[in-house]
Structure formats: C-alpha cells, structure tokens
Motif scaffolding. Sequence first.
Motif, PDB file in Angstrom:
ATOM      1  N   TRP A   3       0.874  -1.167   0.000  1.00  0.00           N
ATOM      2  CA  TRP A   3       0.000   0.000   0.000  1.00  0.00           C
ATOM      3  C   TRP A   3       0.908   1.212   0.000  1.00  0.00           C
ATOM      4  CZ3 TRP A   3      -4.827   0.920  -1.063  1.00  0.00           C
ATOM      5  CH2 TRP A   3      -5.446   2.086  -0.642  1.00  0.00           C
ATOM      6  N   ILE A   4       0.847   2.021  -1.046  1.00  0.00           N
ATOM      7  CA  ILE A   4       1.696   3.205  -1.165  1.00  0.00           C
ATOM      8  C   ILE A   4       0.842   4.446  -0.939  1.00  0.00           C
ATOM      9  CG2 ILE A   4       3.149   4.572  -2.703  1.00  0.00           C
ATOM     10  CD1 ILE A   4       3.919   1.986  -4.127  1.00  0.00           C
ATOM     11  N   THR A   5       1.297   5.284  -0.034  1.00  0.00           N
ATOM     12  CA  THR A   5       0.658   6.567   0.233  1.00  0.00           C
ATOM     13  C   THR A   5       1.690   7.647  -0.059  1.00  0.00           C
ATOM     14  OG1 THR A   5      -0.668   5.589   1.997  1.00  0.00           O
ATOM     15  CG2 THR A   5      -0.502   7.982   1.971  1.00  0.00           C
ATOM     16  N   ALA A   6       1.342   8.569  -0.923  1.00  0.00           N
ATOM     17  CA  ALA A   6       2.258   9.657  -1.268  1.00  0.00           C
ATOM     18  C   ALA A   6       1.574  10.989  -1.008  1.00  0.00           C
ATOM     19  CB  ALA A   6       2.670   9.557  -2.736  1.00  0.00           C
ATOM     20  N   ILE A   7       2.309  11.891  -0.388  1.00  0.00           N
ATOM     21  CA  ILE A   7       1.841  13.258  -0.167  1.00  0.00           C
ATOM     22  C   ILE A   7       2.633  14.133  -1.136  1.00  0.00           C
ATOM     23  CG2 ILE A   7       1.548  15.125   1.499  1.00  0.00           C
ATOM     24  CD1 ILE A   7       0.050  12.560   2.269  1.00  0.00           C
ATOM     25  N   ILE A   8       1.922  14.840  -2.029  1.00  0.00           N
ATOM     26  CA  ILE A   8       2.594  15.616  -3.069  1.00  0.00           C
ATOM     27  C   ILE A   8       2.002  17.021  -3.171  1.00  0.00           C
ATOM     28  CG2 ILE A   8       3.168  13.553  -4.418  1.00  0.00           C
ATOM     29  CD1 ILE A   8       0.848  14.365  -6.339  1.00  0.00           C
ATOM     30  N   LYS A   9       2.687  17.880  -3.896  1.00  0.00           N
ATOM     31  CA  LYS A   9       2.157  19.210  -4.191  1.00  0.00           C
ATOM     32  C   LYS A   9       1.041  19.072  -5.233  1.00  0.00           C
ATOM     33  CE  LYS A   9       6.290  21.850  -3.136  1.00  0.00           C
ATOM     34  NZ  LYS A   9       7.279  22.820  -3.620  1.00  0.00           N
ATOM     35  N   PRO A  10      -0.022  19.833  -5.098  1.00  0.00           N
ATOM     36  CA  PRO A  10      -1.176  19.678  -5.996  1.00  0.00           C
ATOM     37  C   PRO A  10      -0.870  19.827  -7.483  1.00  0.00           C
ATOM     38  CG  PRO A  10      -1.790  20.999  -4.098  1.00  0.00           C
ATOM     39  CD  PRO A  10      -0.309  20.793  -4.020  1.00  0.00           C
ATOM     40  N   PHE A  11       0.009  20.731  -7.852  1.00  0.00           N
ATOM     41  CA  PHE A  11       0.254  20.965  -9.276  1.00  0.00           C
ATOM     42  C   PHE A  11       1.039  19.834  -9.956  1.00  0.00           C
ATOM     43  CE2 PHE A  11       3.829  23.018  -7.152  1.00  0.00           C
ATOM     44  CZ  PHE A  11       4.921  22.575  -7.892  1.00  0.00           C
ATOM     45  N   THR A  12       1.544  18.869  -9.181  1.00  0.00           N
ATOM     46  CA  THR A  12       2.284  17.748  -9.775  1.00  0.00           C
ATOM     47  C   THR A  12       1.395  16.545 -10.073  1.00  0.00           C
ATOM     48  OG1 THR A  12       2.925  16.834  -7.624  1.00  0.00           O
ATOM     49  CG2 THR A  12       4.426  18.451  -8.618  1.00  0.00           C
ATOM     50  N   LEU A  13       0.111  16.623  -9.758  1.00  0.00           N
ATOM     51  CA  LEU A  13      -0.780  15.468  -9.884  1.00  0.00           C
ATOM     52  C   LEU A  13      -0.823  14.903 -11.300  1.00  0.00           C
ATOM     53  CD1 LEU A  13      -2.830  13.464  -8.767  1.00  0.00           C
ATOM     54  CD2 LEU A  13      -4.610  15.167  -9.212  1.00  0.00           C
ATOM     55  N   ASP A  14      -1.007  15.731 -12.303  1.00  0.00           N
ATOM     56  CA  ASP A  14      -1.112  15.220 -13.670  1.00  0.00           C
ATOM     57  C   ASP A  14       0.143  14.470 -14.092  1.00  0.00           C
ATOM     58  OD1 ASP A  14      -3.698  16.134 -14.023  1.00  0.00           O
ATOM     59  OD2 ASP A  14      -3.061  18.049 -14.876  1.00  0.00           O
ATOM     60  N   ASP A  15       1.306  15.009 -13.746  1.00  0.00           N
ATOM     61  CA  ASP A  15       2.558  14.333 -14.084  1.00  0.00           C
ATOM     62  C   ASP A  15       2.692  13.004 -13.346  1.00  0.00           C
ATOM     63  OD1 ASP A  15       3.252  16.444 -15.741  1.00  0.00           O
ATOM     64  OD2 ASP A  15       4.429  17.471 -14.191  1.00  0.00           O
ATOM     65  N   THR A  83      10.414  18.630  -7.343  1.00  0.00           N
ATOM     66  CA  THR A  83      10.752  19.953  -7.871  1.00  0.00           C
ATOM     67  C   THR A  83      12.118  20.394  -7.363  1.00  0.00           C
ATOM     68  OG1 THR A  83       9.783  21.190  -6.023  1.00  0.00           O
ATOM     69  CG2 THR A  83       8.318  20.632  -7.864  1.00  0.00           C
ATOM     70  N   GLY A  84      12.605  19.735  -6.318  1.00  0.00           N
ATOM     71  CA  GLY A  84      13.875  20.110  -5.722  1.00  0.00           C
ATOM     72  C   GLY A  84      13.748  21.181  -4.658  1.00  0.00           C
ATOM     73  N   LYS A  85      12.517  21.561  -4.354  1.00  0.00           N
ATOM     74  CA  LYS A  85      12.282  22.599  -3.348  1.00  0.00           C
ATOM     75  C   LYS A  85      11.656  21.975  -2.102  1.00  0.00           C
ATOM     76  CE  LYS A  85      11.721  26.128  -6.823  1.00  0.00           C
ATOM     77  NZ  LYS A  85      10.816  27.011  -7.541  1.00  0.00           N
ATOM     78  N   VAL A  86      11.697  22.732  -1.012  1.00  0.00           N
ATOM     79  CA  VAL A  86      11.114  22.286   0.249  1.00  0.00           C
ATOM     80  C   VAL A  86       9.629  21.998   0.058  1.00  0.00           C
ATOM     81  CG1 VAL A  86      10.566  22.990   2.609  1.00  0.00           C
ATOM     82  CG2 VAL A  86      12.784  23.546   1.630  1.00  0.00           C
ATOM     83  N   GLY A  87       9.146  20.898   0.631  1.00  0.00           N
ATOM     84  CA  GLY A  87       7.722  20.593   0.590  1.00  0.00           C
ATOM     85  C   GLY A  87       7.300  19.709  -0.568  1.00  0.00           C
ATOM     86  N   ASP A  88       8.253  19.059  -1.244  1.00  0.00           N
ATOM     87  CA  ASP A  88       7.898  18.170  -2.357  1.00  0.00           C
ATOM     88  C   ASP A  88       7.026  17.006  -1.904  1.00  0.00           C
ATOM     89  OD1 ASP A  88       9.023  19.545  -4.429  1.00  0.00           O
ATOM     90  OD2 ASP A  88      10.843  18.328  -4.538  1.00  0.00           O
ATOM     91  N   GLY A  89       7.164  16.576  -0.663  1.00  0.00           N
ATOM     92  CA  GLY A  89       6.290  15.528  -0.141  1.00  0.00           C
ATOM     93  C   GLY A  89       7.035  14.317   0.353  1.00  0.00           C
ATOM     94  N   LYS A  90       6.267  13.265   0.602  1.00  0.00           N
ATOM     95  CA  LYS A  90       6.821  12.016   1.127  1.00  0.00           C
ATOM     96  C   LYS A  90       6.071  10.848   0.521  1.00  0.00           C
ATOM     97  CE  LYS A  90       9.060  13.133   5.375  1.00  0.00           C
ATOM     98  NZ  LYS A  90       8.859  14.536   5.533  1.00  0.00           N
TER      99      LYS A  90
END
Length: 112
Positions: A3-15, A83-90
């Motif tokens: 079971w994979i759970t990923a937290i990401i920035k919203p604008f990366t969803l389509d990619d 993105t290489g910036k703080v907050g990319d997720g986990k």
Amino acid sequence: MKWITAIIKPFTLDDVREALGEAGVQGMTVTEVKGFGRQRGHTELYRGAEYVVDFLPKLKIELAVSDEQVELAIEAITKAARTGKVGDGKIFVSELEQVIRIRTQEVDADAL
C-alpha cells in the motif's frame, strides 16, 4: 502486495498520474489534504497584513500495487513530483495483507 501513500504538491498530480500509468499502475485514490512537515508552513502578506499559513494544501495519493510494481511506482512518483524545493512531499510504503474486489470477489493480486 504493498500500500503506497504519497503526499505531493497539488500541481504535480497530472505528471504523477501519467508516470504511474506508464509504470503499469491501474488505479489510485486522490484526496485533498492539508498539513506541514519540516517547513512548518510559511508567512504571507495579504492587504498589508502578514499572516502565518500553518497547514499547506497537499494531495494524498493512495494505491495498491503488487510486490513487482513497488519500485516502479516509487520511482514514477519521485521523478514526477520532485521539484527540488522544500515541501515536495513524502512516500510511505506499507504491507497490504489482503485485497478483495467486491464485484467479482477476486482476492489479492487478481483483485488489483
């Protein structure tokens, strides 16, 4: 199965969705969430007043994959969401004991 759970920035969803599709992942659940990690939010300026944004908008993606697909899925998410910036997720990976498709009553790998 995992079971994979990923937290990401919203604008990366389509990619991320496209990358997972190319990796052979067939389904996922996406939830709008708010939270913070090490960055502890940030301050913004609105009409001259400064205020603290404690909880940042994120997306939580959840997917079930076979053991063979785990590394491909992790790699796809990482490459698409980074993105290489703080907050990319986990990304969190946990063991998945059982899966049952309700309609056909298939179980485990057949249900994925």
